[in-house]
Design a protein around this motif. Structure first.
Motif, PDB file in Angstrom:
ATOM      1  N   LYS A 145       0.822  -1.220   0.000  1.00  0.00           N
ATOM      2  CA  LYS A 145       0.000   0.000   0.000  1.00  0.00           C
ATOM      3  C   LYS A 145       0.854   1.267   0.000  1.00  0.00           C
ATOM      4  CE  LYS A 145      -3.926  -2.037   2.504  1.00  0.00           C
ATOM      5  NZ  LYS A 145      -4.789  -1.933   3.725  1.00  0.00           N
ATOM      6  N   VAL A 146       2.176   1.092  -0.002  1.00  0.00           N
ATOM      7  CA  VAL A 146       3.055   2.270   0.088  1.00  0.00           C
ATOM      8  C   VAL A 146       3.971   2.390  -1.128  1.00  0.00           C
ATOM      9  CG1 VAL A 146       2.972   2.381   2.594  1.00  0.00           C
ATOM     10  CG2 VAL A 146       4.700   0.946   1.509  1.00  0.00           C
ATOM     11  N   VAL A 147       3.499   1.930  -2.270  1.00  0.00           N
ATOM     12  CA  VAL A 147       4.287   2.015  -3.502  1.00  0.00           C
ATOM     13  C   VAL A 147       4.600   3.481  -3.806  1.00  0.00           C
ATOM     14  CG1 VAL A 147       4.207   1.668  -6.000  1.00  0.00           C
ATOM     15  CG2 VAL A 147       3.393  -0.125  -4.458  1.00  0.00           C
ATOM     16  N   ASP A 148       5.847   3.736  -4.191  1.00  0.00           N
ATOM     17  CA  ASP A 148       6.342   5.075  -4.514  1.00  0.00           C
ATOM     18  C   ASP A 148       6.349   6.010  -3.312  1.00  0.00           C
ATOM     19  OD1 ASP A 148       6.698   4.342  -7.197  1.00  0.00           O
ATOM     20  OD2 ASP A 148       4.646   4.930  -7.720  1.00  0.00           O
ATOM     21  N   LYS A 149       6.251   5.449  -2.118  1.00  0.00           N
ATOM     22  CA  LYS A 149       6.251   6.277  -0.905  1.00  0.00           C
ATOM     23  C   LYS A 149       7.387   5.902   0.041  1.00  0.00           C
ATOM     24  CE  LYS A 149       1.175   6.683  -0.990  1.00  0.00           C
ATOM     25  NZ  LYS A 149      -0.086   6.374  -0.266  1.00  0.00           N
ATOM     26  N   VAL A 150       8.356   5.127  -0.464  1.00  0.00           N
ATOM     27  CA  VAL A 150       9.398   4.561   0.396  1.00  0.00           C
ATOM     28  C   VAL A 150      10.759   5.164   0.086  1.00  0.00           C
ATOM     29  CG1 VAL A 150      10.546   2.445   1.148  1.00  0.00           C
ATOM     30  CG2 VAL A 150       8.111   2.406   0.555  1.00  0.00           C
ATOM     31  N   GLY A 151      11.456   5.568   1.130  1.00  0.00           N
ATOM     32  CA  GLY A 151      12.829   6.022   0.994  1.00  0.00           C
ATOM     33  C   GLY A 151      13.774   5.052   1.669  1.00  0.00           C
ATOM     34  N   PHE A 152      15.046   5.075   1.256  1.00  0.00           N
ATOM     35  CA  PHE A 152      16.058   4.167   1.795  1.00  0.00           C
ATOM     36  C   PHE A 152      17.212   4.975   2.376  1.00  0.00           C
ATOM     37  CE2 PHE A 152      13.971   2.161  -1.801  1.00  0.00           C
ATOM     38  CZ  PHE A 152      13.584   0.934  -1.273  1.00  0.00           C
ATOM     39  N   ALA A 153      17.734   4.548   3.512  1.00  0.00           N
ATOM     40  CA  ALA A 153      18.860   5.235   4.132  1.00  0.00           C
ATOM     41  C   ALA A 153      19.687   4.242   4.937  1.00  0.00           C
ATOM     42  CB  ALA A 153      18.356   6.362   5.039  1.00  0.00           C
ATOM     43  N   LEU A 154      20.877   4.667   5.348  1.00  0.00           N
ATOM     44  CA  LEU A 154      21.694   3.856   6.237  1.00  0.00           C
ATOM     45  C   LEU A 154      21.065   3.866   7.622  1.00  0.00           C
ATOM     46  CD1 LEU A 154      25.294   4.993   5.215  1.00  0.00           C
ATOM     47  CD2 LEU A 154      24.012   3.017   4.395  1.00  0.00           C
ATOM     48  N   PRO A 155      21.279   2.828   8.427  1.00  0.00           N
ATOM     49  CA  PRO A 155      20.687   2.788   9.765  1.00  0.00           C
ATOM     50  C   PRO A 155      21.284   3.861  10.675  1.00  0.00           C
ATOM     51  CG  PRO A 155      22.234   0.988   9.473  1.00  0.00           C
ATOM     52  CD  PRO A 155      22.064   1.619   8.122  1.00  0.00           C
ATOM     53  N   PRO A 156      20.540   4.272  11.702  1.00  0.00           N
ATOM     54  CA  PRO A 156      21.086   5.246  12.671  1.00  0.00           C
ATOM     55  C   PRO A 156      22.243   4.622  13.436  1.00  0.00           C
ATOM     56  CG  PRO A 156      19.001   4.333  13.458  1.00  0.00           C
ATOM     57  CD  PRO A 156      19.168   3.857  12.050  1.00  0.00           C
ATOM     58  N   LEU A 157      23.225   5.457  13.781  1.00  0.00           N
ATOM     59  CA  LEU A 157      24.467   4.958  14.377  1.00  0.00           C
ATOM     60  C   LEU A 157      24.893   5.779  15.573  1.00  0.00           C
ATOM     61  CD1 LEU A 157      26.487   4.682  11.027  1.00  0.00           C
ATOM     62  CD2 LEU A 157      25.241   2.816  12.158  1.00  0.00           C
ATOM     63  N   GLU A 158      25.670   5.140  16.453  1.00  0.00           N
ATOM     64  CA  GLU A 158      26.362   5.855  17.514  1.00  0.00           C
ATOM     65  C   GLU A 158      27.638   6.481  16.932  1.00  0.00           C
ATOM     66  OE1 GLU A 158      25.612   6.225  21.130  1.00  0.00           O
ATOM     67  OE2 GLU A 158      23.769   5.942  19.967  1.00  0.00           O
ATOM     68  N   PRO A 159      28.150   7.527  17.550  1.00  0.00           N
ATOM     69  CA  PRO A 159      29.391   8.146  17.073  1.00  0.00           C
ATOM     70  C   PRO A 159      30.521   7.118  17.007  1.00  0.00           C
ATOM     71  CG  PRO A 159      28.340   9.557  18.712  1.00  0.00           C
ATOM     72  CD  PRO A 159      27.581   8.253  18.713  1.00  0.00           C
ATOM     73  N   GLY A 160      31.278   7.176  15.931  1.00  0.00           N
ATOM     74  CA  GLY A 160      32.446   6.310  15.767  1.00  0.00           C
ATOM     75  C   GLY A 160      32.180   5.026  15.007  1.00  0.00           C
ATOM     76  N   VAL A 161      30.918   4.613  14.898  1.00  0.00           N
ATOM     77  CA  VAL A 161      30.618   3.343  14.234  1.00  0.00           C
ATOM     78  C   VAL A 161      30.877   3.432  12.731  1.00  0.00           C
ATOM     79  CG1 VAL A 161      28.776   1.703  13.666  1.00  0.00           C
ATOM     80  CG2 VAL A 161      28.981   2.601  15.997  1.00  0.00           C
ATOM     81  N   LEU A 162      30.472   4.531  12.113  1.00  0.00           N
ATOM     82  CA  LEU A 162      30.713   4.681  10.675  1.00  0.00           C
ATOM     83  C   LEU A 162      32.208   4.681  10.376  1.00  0.00           C
ATOM     84  CD1 LEU A 162      29.484   5.088   7.873  1.00  0.00           C
ATOM     85  CD2 LEU A 162      29.517   7.554   8.279  1.00  0.00           C
ATOM     86  N   GLU A 163      32.982   5.336  11.232  1.00  0.00           N
ATOM     87  CA  GLU A 163      34.431   5.361  11.050  1.00  0.00           C
ATOM     88  C   GLU A 163      35.016   3.960  11.215  1.00  0.00           C
ATOM     89  OE1 GLU A 163      32.907   9.215  11.494  1.00  0.00           O
ATOM     90  OE2 GLU A 163      32.696   7.521  12.891  1.00  0.00           O
ATOM     91  N   ASP A 164      34.472   3.193  12.163  1.00  0.00           N
ATOM     92  CA  ASP A 164      34.912   1.805  12.330  1.00  0.00           C
ATOM     93  C   ASP A 164      34.651   0.992  11.064  1.00  0.00           C
ATOM     94  OD1 ASP A 164      35.758   2.190  14.907  1.00  0.00           O
ATOM     95  OD2 ASP A 164      34.098   1.116  15.865  1.00  0.00           O
ATOM     96  N   ALA A 165      33.473   1.209  10.479  1.00  0.00           N
ATOM     97  CA  ALA A 165      33.103   0.460   9.270  1.00  0.00           C
ATOM     98  C   ALA A 165      34.005   0.830   8.102  1.00  0.00           C
ATOM     99  CB  ALA A 165      31.643   0.721   8.924  1.00  0.00           C
ATOM    100  N   LYS A 166      34.298   2.084   7.964  1.00  0.00           N
ATOM    101  CA  LYS A 166      35.144   2.539   6.859  1.00  0.00           C
ATOM    102  C   LYS A 166      36.574   2.017   6.990  1.00  0.00           C
ATOM    103  CE  LYS A 166      32.610   6.779   5.714  1.00  0.00           C
ATOM    104  NZ  LYS A 166      32.646   8.274   5.709  1.00  0.00           N
ATOM    105  N   SER A 167      37.023   1.858   8.217  1.00  0.00           N
ATOM    106  CA  SER A 167      38.398   1.397   8.444  1.00  0.00           C
ATOM    107  C   SER A 167      38.521  -0.121   8.451  1.00  0.00           C
ATOM    108  CB  SER A 167      38.906   1.930   9.785  1.00  0.00           C
ATOM    109  OG  SER A 167      38.220   1.306  10.866  1.00  0.00           O
ATOM    110  N   GLY A 168      37.348  -0.797   8.498  1.00  0.00           N
ATOM    111  CA  GLY A 168      37.372  -2.254   8.548  1.00  0.00           C
ATOM    112  C   GLY A 168      37.361  -2.817   9.949  1.00  0.00           C
ATOM    113  N   LYS A 169      37.314  -1.953  10.939  1.00  0.00           N
ATOM    114  CA  LYS A 169      37.296  -2.396  12.326  1.00  0.00           C
ATOM    115  C   LYS A 169      35.924  -2.921  12.729  1.00  0.00           C
ATOM    116  CE  LYS A 169      37.948  -0.599  17.037  1.00  0.00           C
ATOM    117  NZ  LYS A 169      38.254   0.617  17.848  1.00  0.00           N
ATOM    118  N   GLY A 170      34.878  -2.388  12.082  1.00  0.00           N
ATOM    119  CA  GLY A 170      33.517  -2.783  12.415  1.00  0.00           C
ATOM    120  C   GLY A 170      32.608  -2.732  11.204  1.00  0.00           C
TER     121      GLY A 170
END
Length: 477
Positions: free
Chosen positions: A323-348
């Protein structure tokens, strides 16, 4: 140009076309000739990618080879039960089994599967000209052993992503109400604090306006492992707790006391955050697996949620199911500080890169014919329609197909996210004890969900139980 010349030219063209006919033109019929009358049997979970194999690829393969393929689609737990019992008892019922990324290490440790790479080297006559391991995305690496040999042909790969309702987030009245209540602009959350505020706002908004609308999904089934997976694979990593909080390099420590993180402050904060979301989610959430969260979102009952990618595209594009066709957006999940940096470096990593492959049990009675079918599934040219019918991409070339690019635009960049951001996500840790540890800790986790024990106490017990189980299995010394 006179008629005789044109006729001569036509004859030459036909002759050259025949002479230049690609090697694969007759490969399938030739390779399948000696297996005519054979019926292959496979078992898999009933998902959009698996149903495509059953309804489209299996009939196509039979037309080309004369080999019949019967695919049994069933529930997640029944699929595993049937496949494992067959391989353990060596009954040879199944010629192909679905291997989820998180269980492959257990199968390899028990020598359940045929080495596809080695077999195709040893039996070159079975190697299709249109099949090549190099065509797969890096997701295929999860199905390889330490030597780099492949033990499963990838058939689905997707991210568990953050979906939100664009129509609600862009509604002027809702935006104004949210600004008035929180002092913030309404937009997809990047932090857990923002996500919680949005979830609380929409649950209250739905109640105040007499709407069947809540602020978030929650895969919080009190009697199914889906809830355990949501916490460990999708929630805990966003707080910086990776690999289930187990430090494999430190004697498989799980407790904080011994250097693990399963009962760390971050883990406890993650669990309490998720339990709060469950409490303000739709009432069906306590009985929701990955399937029910998707149907809840598709029914328009939530404003946002974490949804497995195998369901995301049909939610966004198929009016027969959503029932929500054409009404959906996609994004990365919410994160705590430092998690994105961990992912980029391969640590997490920031979330779960899910998917599976079809493997060939060593107990199969039709290994050669089954291997042909696995190769057929792995070809580049069968991928685009499959990717559109079920939002999964396993071959690199699929991203550049015109039909897939058009679908990507319609979905607001869903496939682009998979291609560009997939490296920030990760599959399950390479634990051969995956299933044993899950089953050992599930009763405690269910007690947390049902309120029998407090979250902090429950995680302390789970961490201790984990070390006890790993000691019993011989991993922890």
């Amino acid at each position: 140009m006179n008629y005789a010349w044109k006729a001569s030219a036509l004859a030459l063209t036909l002759s050259l076309a025949t002479a230049a006919s690609p090697a694969w033109a007759d490969f399938w019929s030739d390779a399948g000739a000696k297996f005519k009358g054979v019926t292959l049997h496979g078992v898999t979970e009933s998902t959009p990618p698996s149903n495509y194999i059953k309804n489209v690829l299996a009939p196509e393969f039979e037309k080309k080879t004369g080999i019949k393929v019967e695919i049994e689609t069933t529930s997640w737990d029944q699929m595993y039960d049937k496949a494992i019992k067959d391989m353990e008892a060596k009954t040879g019922i199944y010629d192909m089994v679905y291997i989820e990324q998180d269980i492959i290490y257990s199968y390899l440790s028990r020598n359940f599967l045929v080495n596809i790479t080695q077999t195709l080297k040893d039996q070159a006559d079975l190697k299709a000209p249109t099949y090549d391991d190099a065509n797969f995305t890096s997701f295929a690496d999860y199905f390889k052993d330490k030597k780099g040999d492949l033990f499963g042909v990838p058939m689905e790969a997707f991210l568990k992503t953050y979906l939100y309702r664009k129509d609600l987030f862009d509604d002027p009245k809702i935006k104004e109400a949210f600004k008035k209540e929180t002092g913030k602009d309404l937009k997809p959350a990047t932090t857990h604090e923002d996500y919680t505020q949005i979830a609380e706002f929409f649950t209250k908004y739905g109640k105040d306006n007499g709407l069947e609308l809540w602020g978030t999904t929650a895969q919080a089934h009190t009697g199914h492992a889906a809830s355990w997976y949501e916490y460990f694979e999708s929630i805990a990593p966003t707080f910086g707790v990776y690999n289930w909080g187990i430090d494999a390099s430190n004697n498989y420590a799980a407790t904080v006391e011994h250097g693990g993180a399963m009962n760390s402050d971050k883990a406890k904060a993650a669990l309490k955050y998720w339990l709060h979301l469950r409490d303000i989610a739709p009432p069906e959430s306590t009985q929701s697996t990955w399937t029910e969260t998707a149907t809840t979102f598709a029914a328009g009952r939530v404003a946002q949620g974490l949804i497995y990618g195998e369901n995301a595209a049909w939610i966004a594009s198929d009016p027969a199911q959503s029932k929500v066709v054409d009404k959906v957006g996609f994004a990365l999940p919410p994160l705590e500080p430092g998690v994105l940096e961990d992912a980029k470096s391969g640590k997490g990593y920031i979330g779960y890169y899910d998917g599976g492959a079809f493997g060939l049990p060593v107990t199969s009675k039709n290994k050669e014919a089954a291997l042909l079918f696995l190769e057929f599934m792995g070809q580049n040219d069968v991928q685009p329609d499959w990717a559109i019918a079920a939002p999964r991409i396993t071959n690199k070339a699929t991203f550049d197909d015109p039909k897939v690019k058009a679908m990507d635009v319609k979905l607001g960049g869903f496939y682009t996210m998979l291609k560009d951001k997939g490296k920030l996500f990760a599959g399950a840790p390479p634990y051969p004890f995956h299933a044993q540890l899950r089953e050992a800790t599930l009763p405690i986790f269910f007690d947390i969900l049902t309120g029998k024990i407090a979250p902090d106490v429950g995680l302390d017990q789970m961490a201790a139980k984990t070390e006890e189980e790993l000691t019993s299995l011989g991993y922890r010394k």
